[in-house]
Design a protein around this motif. Sequence first.
Motif, short mmCIF file in Angstrom:
data_model
loop_
_atom_site.label_atom_id
_atom_site.label_comp_id
_atom_site.label_asym_id
_atom_site.label_seq_id
_atom_site.Cartn_x
_atom_site.Cartn_y
_atom_site.Cartn_z
N GLY A 80 0.81 -1.22 0.00
CA GLY A 80 0.00 0.00 0.00
C GLY A 80 0.84 1.26 0.00
O GLY A 80 0.43 2.29 -0.55
N TYR A 81 2.01 1.20 0.62
CA TYR A 81 2.90 2.36 0.67
C TYR A 81 3.28 2.84 -0.73
O TYR A 81 3.34 4.03 -1.00
N PHE A 82 3.52 1.90 -1.63
CA PHE A 82 3.98 2.27 -2.97
C PHE A 82 2.86 2.76 -3.87
O PHE A 82 3.11 3.32 -4.94
N VAL A 83 1.62 2.56 -3.46
CA VAL A 83 0.48 3.03 -4.23
C VAL A 83 0.09 4.44 -3.82
O VAL A 83 -0.32 5.25 -4.65
N LYS A 84 0.23 4.76 -2.54
CA LYS A 84 -0.21 6.07 -2.03
C LYS A 84 0.59 7.20 -2.64
O LYS A 84 1.80 7.10 -2.82
N GLY A 85 -0.12 8.28 -2.92
CA GLY A 85 0.54 9.46 -3.44
C GLY A 85 -0.47 10.54 -3.77
O GLY A 85 -1.68 10.29 -3.82
N PHE A 86 0.03 11.75 -3.95
CA PHE A 86 -0.86 12.86 -4.30
C PHE A 86 -0.23 13.66 -5.42
O PHE A 86 0.98 13.63 -5.64
N VAL A 87 -1.10 14.35 -6.14
CA VAL A 87 -0.64 15.25 -7.19
C VAL A 87 -1.42 16.56 -7.05
O VAL A 87 -2.62 16.57 -6.84
N LEU A 88 -0.69 17.62 -7.12
CA LEU A 88 -1.26 18.96 -7.05
C LEU A 88 -1.27 19.52 -8.46
O LEU A 88 -0.22 19.61 -9.11
N ARG A 89 -2.47 19.85 -8.92
CA ARG A 89 -2.60 20.39 -10.27
C ARG A 89 -3.11 21.83 -10.18
O ARG A 89 -3.31 22.35 -9.09
N GLU A 90 -3.30 22.44 -11.30
CA GLU A 90 -3.65 23.86 -11.34
C GLU A 90 -4.98 24.15 -10.64
O GLU A 90 -5.11 25.17 -9.96
N HIS A 91 -5.96 23.26 -10.77
CA HIS A 91 -7.29 23.54 -10.23
C HIS A 91 -7.75 22.56 -9.16
O HIS A 91 -8.86 22.69 -8.64
N ASP A 92 -6.92 21.54 -8.85
CA ASP A 92 -7.37 20.55 -7.88
C ASP A 92 -6.19 19.80 -7.27
O ASP A 92 -5.04 19.99 -7.68
N ILE A 93 -6.50 18.98 -6.29
CA ILE A 93 -5.53 18.07 -5.68
C ILE A 93 -6.15 16.69 -5.71
O ILE A 93 -7.34 16.50 -5.47
N THR A 94 -5.34 15.70 -6.07
CA THR A 94 -5.80 14.32 -6.17
C THR A 94 -4.93 13.44 -5.28
O THR A 94 -3.70 13.59 -5.26
N TYR A 95 -5.58 12.54 -4.56
CA TYR A 95 -4.88 11.60 -3.67
C TYR A 95 -5.34 10.19 -4.01
O TYR A 95 -6.53 9.94 -4.17
N LYS A 96 -4.38 9.30 -4.15
CA LYS A 96 -4.74 7.91 -4.44
C LYS A 96 -4.12 7.02 -3.36
O LYS A 96 -3.06 7.32 -2.80
N LYS A 97 -4.83 5.93 -3.09
CA LYS A 97 -4.37 4.96 -2.11
C LYS A 97 -5.02 3.63 -2.41
O LYS A 97 -5.96 3.54 -3.20
N GLY A 98 -4.53 2.60 -1.76
CA GLY A 98 -5.14 1.28 -1.86
C GLY A 98 -4.50 0.39 -2.88
O GLY A 98 -4.46 0.71 -4.06
N ILE A 105 -9.25 10.24 -4.87
CA ILE A 105 -10.11 11.36 -4.51
C ILE A 105 -9.52 12.62 -5.12
O ILE A 105 -8.34 12.91 -4.93
N THR A 106 -10.36 13.37 -5.82
CA THR A 106 -9.95 14.66 -6.38
C THR A 106 -10.84 15.73 -5.79
O THR A 106 -12.06 15.61 -5.81
N VAL A 107 -10.21 16.76 -5.24
CA VAL A 107 -10.95 17.87 -4.65
C VAL A 107 -10.56 19.15 -5.40
O VAL A 107 -9.40 19.56 -5.36
N PRO A 108 -11.52 19.78 -6.08
CA PRO A 108 -11.23 21.05 -6.75
C PRO A 108 -11.03 22.17 -5.72
O PRO A 108 -11.69 22.18 -4.67
N PHE A 109 -10.13 23.08 -6.01
CA PHE A 109 -9.83 24.16 -5.07
C PHE A 109 -11.04 25.05 -4.80
O PHE A 109 -11.20 25.56 -3.70
#
Length: 168
Positions: A80-98, A105-109
Amino acid sequence: MNNNPILAAGLPSVKEADFQKHPKRFLNKNLIAKGVLFIPLFVAVVLSFFVIQEKPWVWKVALAVWLFSFLLSVFLSYKGYFVKGFVLREHDITYKKGWVFHSQITVPFNRIQHTEINHGPIDRLFKLCELDIFTAGGSASDLSIDGLDPEDAAKLKEYISGKLSVHA
């Protein structure tokens, strides 16, 4: 008014984004936590060896179940450690896990209300913290990114706060 169709194949993919991984000490924290959780269970298995002398199969089964559960838990944490990560983009942030059950999960700013940085005693021991992102309409965080460097979490919080003031 035009309402032209947009083909999904032409949209940019989040999968192509470069997800930032957690520091290695996040894996260490999780593995140590698993060890601490399983120590009392191991003590119970050892005690069953001394208490149940007339049925030796009981403690052998208990030991096998403990060993299987422990190894499975460590394996799942490691993968699971190697799958988790986040990316910050211009209009949102996305986090993946599992690893087994994938979650992204993507949350728009423009939906974010506020952010918080939390770090408990174990997190402070490993120099880690958690960034909680809240959107409108709830008391719980909508996105929680644990295992961050405190400096990275502060930078993320500041960046997101800057985006909030632009959208306000």
